[in-house]
Design a protein around this motif. Structure first.
Motif, mmCIF file in Angstrom:
data_model
loop_
_atom_site.group_PDB
_atom_site.id
_atom_site.type_symbol
_atom_site.label_atom_id
_atom_site.label_comp_id
_atom_site.label_asym_id
_atom_site.label_seq_id
_atom_site.Cartn_x
_atom_site.Cartn_y
_atom_site.Cartn_z
ATOM 1 N N ILE A 178 0.853 -1.188 0.000
ATOM 2 C CA ILE A 178 0.000 0.000 0.000
ATOM 3 C C ILE A 178 0.893 1.244 0.000
ATOM 4 N N LYS A 181 2.235 6.956 1.092
ATOM 5 C CA LYS A 181 1.671 8.306 1.039
ATOM 6 C C LYS A 181 0.186 8.292 1.392
ATOM 7 N N LEU A 182 -0.507 7.234 0.975
ATOM 8 C CA LEU A 182 -1.931 7.134 1.318
ATOM 9 C C LEU A 182 -2.090 6.879 2.814
ATOM 10 N N GLU A 184 -0.051 7.953 5.118
ATOM 11 C CA GLU A 184 0.195 9.255 5.747
ATOM 12 C C GLU A 184 -1.039 10.135 5.658
ATOM 13 N N ALA A 185 -1.657 10.131 4.463
ATOM 14 C CA ALA A 185 -2.869 10.931 4.284
ATOM 15 C C ALA A 185 -3.929 10.487 5.283
ATOM 16 N N ALA A 186 -4.085 9.175 5.435
ATOM 17 C CA ALA A 186 -5.076 8.663 6.385
ATOM 18 C C ALA A 186 -4.786 9.176 7.790
ATOM 19 N N ARG A 187 -3.489 9.240 8.123
ATOM 20 C CA ARG A 187 -3.117 9.728 9.457
ATOM 21 C C ARG A 187 -3.468 11.195 9.623
ATOM 22 N N THR A 188 -3.105 12.006 8.636
ATOM 23 C CA THR A 188 -3.336 13.441 8.793
ATOM 24 C C THR A 188 -4.811 13.794 8.617
ATOM 25 N N LEU A 189 -5.615 12.852 8.110
ATOM 26 C CA LEU A 189 -7.062 13.088 8.047
ATOM 27 C C LEU A 189 -7.727 12.651 9.346
ATOM 28 N N GLY A 190 -6.951 12.087 10.252
ATOM 29 C CA GLY A 190 -7.486 11.713 11.545
ATOM 30 C C GLY A 190 -8.244 10.392 11.540
ATOM 31 N N LEU A 191 -7.963 9.515 10.573
ATOM 32 C CA LEU A 191 -8.625 8.205 10.578
ATOM 33 C C LEU A 191 -8.050 7.352 11.710
ATOM 34 N N HIS A 199 -10.812 1.175 5.218
ATOM 35 C CA HIS A 199 -11.040 2.027 4.047
ATOM 36 C C HIS A 199 -9.815 2.210 3.170
ATOM 37 N N VAL A 200 -8.640 1.922 3.699
ATOM 38 C CA VAL A 200 -7.431 2.167 2.918
ATOM 39 C C VAL A 200 -6.699 0.855 2.604
ATOM 40 N N PRO A 203 -9.186 -2.267 0.843
ATOM 41 C CA PRO A 203 -9.530 -2.032 -0.571
ATOM 42 C C PRO A 203 -8.295 -1.880 -1.446
ATOM 43 N N GLY A 204 -7.211 -1.363 -0.864
ATOM 44 C CA GLY A 204 -5.987 -1.199 -1.645
ATOM 45 C C GLY A 204 -5.350 -2.533 -1.991
ATOM 46 N N LEU B 55 3.891 13.691 11.396
ATOM 47 C CA LEU B 55 4.360 12.503 10.679
ATOM 48 C C LEU B 55 5.777 12.135 11.101
ATOM 49 N N THR B 70 -4.982 19.796 9.531
ATOM 50 C CA THR B 70 -4.930 18.779 8.481
ATOM 51 C C THR B 70 -4.001 19.243 7.376
ATOM 52 N N VAL B 71 -3.685 18.340 6.465
ATOM 53 C CA VAL B 71 -2.659 18.603 5.460
ATOM 54 C C VAL B 71 -3.221 18.395 4.049
ATOM 55 N N TYR B 73 -1.380 17.756 0.450
ATOM 56 C CA TYR B 73 -0.037 17.483 -0.046
ATOM 57 C C TYR B 73 0.117 17.932 -1.492
ATOM 58 N N ARG B 77 -3.357 12.601 -3.220
ATOM 59 C CA ARG B 77 -3.436 11.479 -2.283
ATOM 60 C C ARG B 77 -4.875 11.079 -1.985
ATOM 61 N N PHE B 79 -8.041 8.378 -2.191
ATOM 62 C CA PHE B 79 -8.139 6.924 -2.197
ATOM 63 C C PHE B 79 -8.890 6.517 -3.461
ATOM 64 N N TRP B 81 -10.197 3.975 -4.625
ATOM 65 C CA TRP B 81 -11.338 3.044 -4.566
ATOM 66 C C TRP B 81 -12.548 3.658 -3.877
ATOM 67 N N LYS B 82 -12.488 4.940 -3.542
ATOM 68 C CA LYS B 82 -13.660 5.611 -2.962
ATOM 69 C C LYS B 82 -14.110 6.696 -3.930
ATOM 70 N N ARG B 93 -17.257 12.034 11.305
ATOM 71 C CA ARG B 93 -18.129 11.135 12.068
ATOM 72 C C ARG B 93 -19.415 11.807 12.502
ATOM 73 N N ARG B 137 -13.200 19.237 7.394
ATOM 74 C CA ARG B 137 -12.792 18.983 8.774
ATOM 75 C C ARG B 137 -12.747 20.262 9.607
#
Lengths: 288, 239
Positions: A178, A181-182, A184-191, A199-200, A203-204, B55, B70-71, B73, B77, B79, B81-82, B93, B137
């Protein structure tokens, strides 16, 4: 020979990559017509071969005990269908392949998730599997008969064992590959961790899982051929072994045909599944 | 609403095997403030942004960043598949996540692409989805890591305008990392220059918006920043 085929199958299974194997672009209308003509042309030599085969049989050049004629094979297939022999043996074989593959999917996916999602899991699971997969599975046939007897168990487990590896290896690779970078994005989006997996990561890794599934389906049939020729009292393989005793090459060839058809059909089934599940890929999108 | 800064960095030092990348850096960003961070490649601006985004670990110094940050980039980036709206709504949420995602996409003029798959978007569209995903967000701090660098010139200009509008409407604090001096001067209240791990300049830009890059004070500031970055006019033309 089977070993050679199996070795080749698993080698492709290891190196297989969804992103390259399905990177086809839908043909344009004109090209489609061209392809159509092309595939017609490709039918010429197999048909010619069939004709020569039939001629050789009809003139007595090749005896029916060496090789039954195409016409005879068709008639035998019809008879076997009519008296229920083929249907019964087919059902037995399908159950073995289905249950074996089903178990392989459950085991392969579970192991890959454990190994792919945690470092401890990787150390505990991946090392033994990488060692085990170097053993040719068919070499285990005598062991399986000793351990599990001659009932359904060893046949199903043999299918399971062979089919588990491609699923595990491809899904594990998919999870590990996977794009960071995706993640990292998930982290900074607060997932949360759970959301990231759901979700990442999953499916990936799905395209790789489906590649693994395709190889597993092929290997299931292969394992079944061997398993059913050893101490079976039903199944396509048993039907073929029985026919050998009576020099019925027509029945043996019907069995081969059935194996081939099912191999083809199940492969198409997985491809269909790919198109359904991977609609997000532009090429899949355009095609279906 | 409190008045404490959304970002406060004290004495941040970051070392790699190859050397010291950030040297006891201090930085404060107030609420709603638009700050641009300029630096040549290798000046440590990516390292700084990654640290602020959480990070990278902080080993020396003190970093306090609003949790509501939030960032966006350089690459979108998304996803793949969404669907577009789901990319935006992911991790939101509240029961009305989908409606909010649609509203956010409307703000970046993508209301017609809600159900598209990300791989079918153009580069500019994908980056706008990434902006919507950050916007939904309602961040107190928006970190932008060269978000326009891989877009063509025309799209980049439009995106700069869009970011300016969104900032004026929602007022998050922004830290825009860029190597484009004009971009920094068009958008920011303050322009920082990072050079060899230190903040070499901290310039206030008190020009009325929308800004005119031909105006005398703009030209003057540009020249000042070029000097701070060590770029002469000749080099700039050559580049």
């Amino acid at each position: 020979m089977l070993d050679a085929v199996l070795a080749q199958g698993s080698r492709i299974g290891l190196g297989g990559n969804a992103r390259t194997t399905t990177g086809q672009v839908a043909p344009r209308p004109r090209r489609a017509l061209h392809l159509h003509l092309g595939s017609m042309r490709r039918l010429v030599s197999p048909l010619l071969l069939l004709a020569v085969w039939q001629a050789a049989s009809s003139t007595g050049l090749v005896s029916a005990q060496t090789l039954a004629s195409p016409l005879q094979i068709m008639l035998t297939a019809r008879d076997l269908l009519n008296d229920g022999t083929l249907t019964h043996n087919l059902a037995v074989s399908l159950v073995r392949a289905g249950v074996g593959l089903g178990l392989a999917i459950v085991i392969g996916v579970s192991l890959a998730l454990v190994a792919g999602l945690s470092r401890i899991g990787e150390d505990l699971v991946d090392a033994p599997i990488q060692m085990l997969r170097t053993i040719p599975v068919l070499a285990l046939v005598p062991m399986f008969i000793l351990w599990f007897g001659i009932g359904e168990m060893p046949k199903i487990l043999l299918v399971t064992l062979g089919a588990t590896f491609p699923i595990y290896l491809n899904l594990y690779k998919g999870i590990r590959a996977i794009d960071p970078k995706l993640l990292e994005a998930a982290r900074t989006l607060g997932l949360t961790h759970g959301e990231t997996v759901r979700h990442v990561i999953l499916p990936g890794a799905l395209p790789d899982l489906l590649v693994g599934l395709r190889f597993s389906v092929g290997i299931s049939w292969l394992m079944l051929v061997v398993a059913e020729q050893v101490n079976a009292n039903a199944g396509i393989g048993h039907m073929m072994m029985d026919a050998e005793d009576f020099l019925r090459t027509d029945i043996i060839l019907v069995g081969m045909l059935v194996y081939a058809l099912f191999g083809l059909a199940s492969d198409q089934g997985v491809r269909l599944l790919e198109r359904r599940l991977l609609v997000w890929r532009p090429q899949a999108h355009r095609r279906g | 609403m409190n008045d404490s800064p959304v970002l406060r960095v004290r004495n941040l030092t970051r070392r790699f095997a190859a050397g010291v990348v950030l040297k006891s850096l201090d930085l404060t960003i107030e609420r709603g403030e638009f700050v641009a961070l300029l630096g040549r490649s290798g000046s440590g601006k990516t390292t700084l942004l990654r640290t602020l985004a959480g990070l990278d670990e902080v080993s020396e110094g003190d970093v306090q960043v609003s949790p509501e940050s939030t960032v966006v980039y350089q690459e979108p980036r998304l996803f793949p598949w969404k669907r577009v709206w789901h990319n935006v709504a992911l991790g939101v949420r509240t029961p009305d996540a989908r409606r909010r995602a649609e509203a956010a996409l409307g703000e970046v003029e993508l209301a017609h692409r809600l159900n598209a798959w990300p791989l079918t978007l153009s580069g500019g569209e994908a980056q706008r989805v990434a902006l919507a995903r950050a916007l939904i967000r309602e961040p107190e701090l928006l970190l932008l890591d060269e978000p326009f660098a891989s877009l063509d010139a025309l799209t980049r200009t439009r995106m700069q305008g869009l970011v300016g509008d969104l900032w004026a409407r929602h007022r998050p604090a922004v830290l825009l990392v860029t190597h484009d001096i004009d971009e920094a001067l068009l958008l920011a209240d303050r322009v920082l220059v990072l050079s060899e791990g230190r903040l070499e300049a901290d310039l206030r830009v008190d020009l009325p918006r929308p800004r005119d890059d031909g105006e005398t004070r703009f030209v003057h500031l540009r020249r000042t920043l070029r000097t701070a970055l060590g770029v002469t006019d000749k080099q700039a033309i050559a580049a």
